[in-house]
Structures are given as structure tokens and as C-alpha cells.
Design an enzyme around this catalytic site. Structure first.
Site, mmCIF file in Angstrom:
data_model
loop_
_atom_site.group_PDB
_atom_site.id
_atom_site.type_symbol
_atom_site.label_atom_id
_atom_site.label_comp_id
_atom_site.label_asym_id
_atom_site.label_seq_id
_atom_site.Cartn_x
_atom_site.Cartn_y
_atom_site.Cartn_z
ATOM 1 N N GLY A 72 15.258 46.056 -40.255
ATOM 2 C CA GLY A 72 15.791 44.756 -40.630
ATOM 3 C C GLY A 72 14.785 43.633 -40.691
ATOM 4 N N ASP A 130 21.824 39.676 -31.376
ATOM 5 C CA ASP A 130 23.207 39.433 -30.969
ATOM 6 C C ASP A 130 23.354 39.616 -29.463
ATOM 7 O OD1 ASP A 130 23.042 42.242 -31.096
ATOM 8 O OD2 ASP A 130 24.152 42.298 -32.971
ATOM 9 N N LYS A 158 22.482 35.037 -32.963
ATOM 10 C CA LYS A 158 23.950 35.068 -32.879
ATOM 11 C C LYS A 158 24.348 34.919 -31.411
ATOM 12 C CE LYS A 158 26.375 37.566 -35.815
ATOM 13 N NZ LYS A 158 27.109 38.671 -36.494
ATOM 14 N N PHE A 179 29.807 38.719 -40.402
ATOM 15 C CA PHE A 179 28.936 39.790 -40.878
ATOM 16 C C PHE A 179 27.974 39.229 -41.911
ATOM 17 C CE2 PHE A 179 27.395 43.858 -41.469
ATOM 18 C CZ PHE A 179 28.124 44.801 -40.754
ATOM 19 N N VAL A 180 26.668 39.238 -41.598
ATOM 20 C CA VAL A 180 25.668 38.702 -42.516
ATOM 21 C C VAL A 180 24.839 39.833 -43.113
ATOM 22 C CG1 VAL A 180 25.547 36.457 -41.392
ATOM 23 C CG2 VAL A 180 24.019 38.283 -40.644
ATOM 24 N N ASP A 186 21.181 44.594 -43.322
ATOM 25 C CA ASP A 186 21.981 45.529 -44.110
ATOM 26 C C ASP A 186 23.399 45.694 -43.589
ATOM 27 O OD1 ASP A 186 22.121 48.756 -42.810
ATOM 28 O OD2 ASP A 186 21.190 47.101 -41.723
ATOM 29 N N ARG A 192 19.786 44.952 -48.232
ATOM 30 C CA ARG A 192 18.539 44.452 -47.640
ATOM 31 C C ARG A 192 17.691 43.686 -48.649
ATOM 32 N NH1 ARG A 192 17.787 46.823 -42.558
ATOM 33 N NH2 ARG A 192 18.529 48.967 -42.271
#
Length: 206
Positions: A72, A130, A158, A179-180, A186, A192
Site C-alpha cells: 500500500g 488504523d 484513521k 473505506f478508502v 486497495d 491502487r
């Protein structure tokens, strides 16, 4: 499309999709699955310049080792390091953790750094933080290896989902609790390559 079943392959047992499998209600195009754009290309570039300047100032003369967490963080890190104007080295890790609480002993490095980190100033770069459990375990693992210092840098924070007590030195943006996708982030290995950060339509994953 129909779920993958391996029962047709001679010698292999029937494999059913797990009950917890994520819904994959993809539309015909990537952008068609976007609910709305949260952070555009210009805003992301300005933030990379801001963070790059801060890192350059804080680590002048320290030759930091900048470690991206795959997959990511790859896009964010690529833009970030081009905004750092001091000598630095780059490396990457890929990790997974087990159980409800991640500690260094539960952490598996699917890809480890190539460099010897003993005595180095390490900055770990993430796309989104997160719960923070895995990153806390990563920090503990690097501390055991004798790093001189350890810092975290994330594009998105987050906070609403944080459960681990971690310090993030460099934060790009606060992330809403939704949800980003995009800019390296992804859903089921899609999106992505979108050049911005966006909210994913709920119909895709519900």
C-alpha cells in the site's frame, strides 16, 4: 463470475470460498466504483512536499533508512522520497500478524529489509494506520535489532479505529472512518493505481 472451485482438478479436494470472503461487486471501470474523491493529486503532492521538508530538516546528517510497508505505501513513498533533499536509503517490508493482538513475536516478515538496521535511524512509511497493532509490533521488532531511532510516517491516520498505543511522527491527513481506495490503497488488490484517494461505493463491498 462463479466462485473458484478446484474440484475439477484431478487429485485436489473441493475448495469452497470461505464464508467470510469479501463481496466483490466491481463495476466495469475503476472510477465507476468511486463514491467521491477525498484527496486530489495536487493536494497529495503538496502534502508530500510538506512531509519531505520536515523529514529533511529532522534527519539532516543522519542518513535515515526509509522503509515502506508493501504494497500500500509504495505509491506514497515514491512521491515522498522525491521531496526529501538529504541523503537517505530506501528499503521495503511486507508483514502479517496473527491473533487479536499483534506483538513482535506474532509478526511474520513476508519480506524483510535488506539493510542492517543496527544503529540506523529508521522511518517506516505506511499508506494508512488504523488499529496500529501491526505497526507497534514492527517498532518492537526493529527496537530488538538495535536501531538508533524509529519513527512512523503515514499518509492517512484513521484514529477512529486505533487500539494500539503508538506515536506517529509524520501524518499526512486524518482519515474518515470509511473505506478508502486509490494512491496505493486497495480493495481486493484493485484501485491502487488511481491517482487520488477516494471513498469506495458501499455497493462494492456490502
Amino acid at each position: 463470475s462463479a466462485p473458484l472451485c478446484l474440484s475439477a482438478v484431478p487429485g485436489l479436494p473441493r475448495v469452497e470460498p470461505p464464508a467470510w470472503a469479501m463481496p466483490l461487486n466491481f463495476g466495469p471501470t475503476l472510477e465507476g466504483d468511486v463514491e467521491r474523491v477525498l484527496l486530489g493529486k495536487d493536494e497529495l503532492q503538496r502534502k508530500c512536499e510538506e512531509l519531505g521538508a520536515a523529514i529533511s530538516k529532522d534527519y539532516a546528517g543522519k542518513d535515515p533508512l526509509i522503509v515502506g510497508v508493501l504494497s500500500g505505501a509504495a505509491v506514497f513513498m515514491a512521491d515522498l522520497v522525491r521531496c526529501i533533499d538529504i541523503q537517505c536509503e530506501l528499503d521495503f517490508i511486507a508483514v502479517s500478524s496473527y491473533g487479536k493482538s499483534a506483538v513482535s513475536g506474532d509478526l511474520q516478515f513476508k519480506k524483510d529489509v535488506s539493510a542492517d538496521v543496527r544503529g540506523r535511524h529508521v522511518i517506516v512509511v505506511e499508506d494508512i494506520v488504523d488499529t496500529g497493532k501491526s505497526l507497534k509490533a514492527v517498532g518492537e521488532a526493529f527496537a530488538e535489532r538495535g536501531v538508533a531511532s524509529f519513527a512512523l510516517c503515514t499518509l492517512l491516520d484513521k484514529k477512529a479505529r486505533r487500539t494500539a498505543d503508538i506515536e506517529i511522527k509524520y501524518i499526512g491527513f486524518d482519515c474518515p472512518d470509511e473505506f478508502v481506495i486509490g494512491y496505493g490503497i486497495d480493495y481486493a488488490e484493485r484501485y491502487r493505481n488511481l491517482p487520488y484517494v477516494a471513498a469506495l461505493k458501499r455497493s462494492v463491498y456490502e
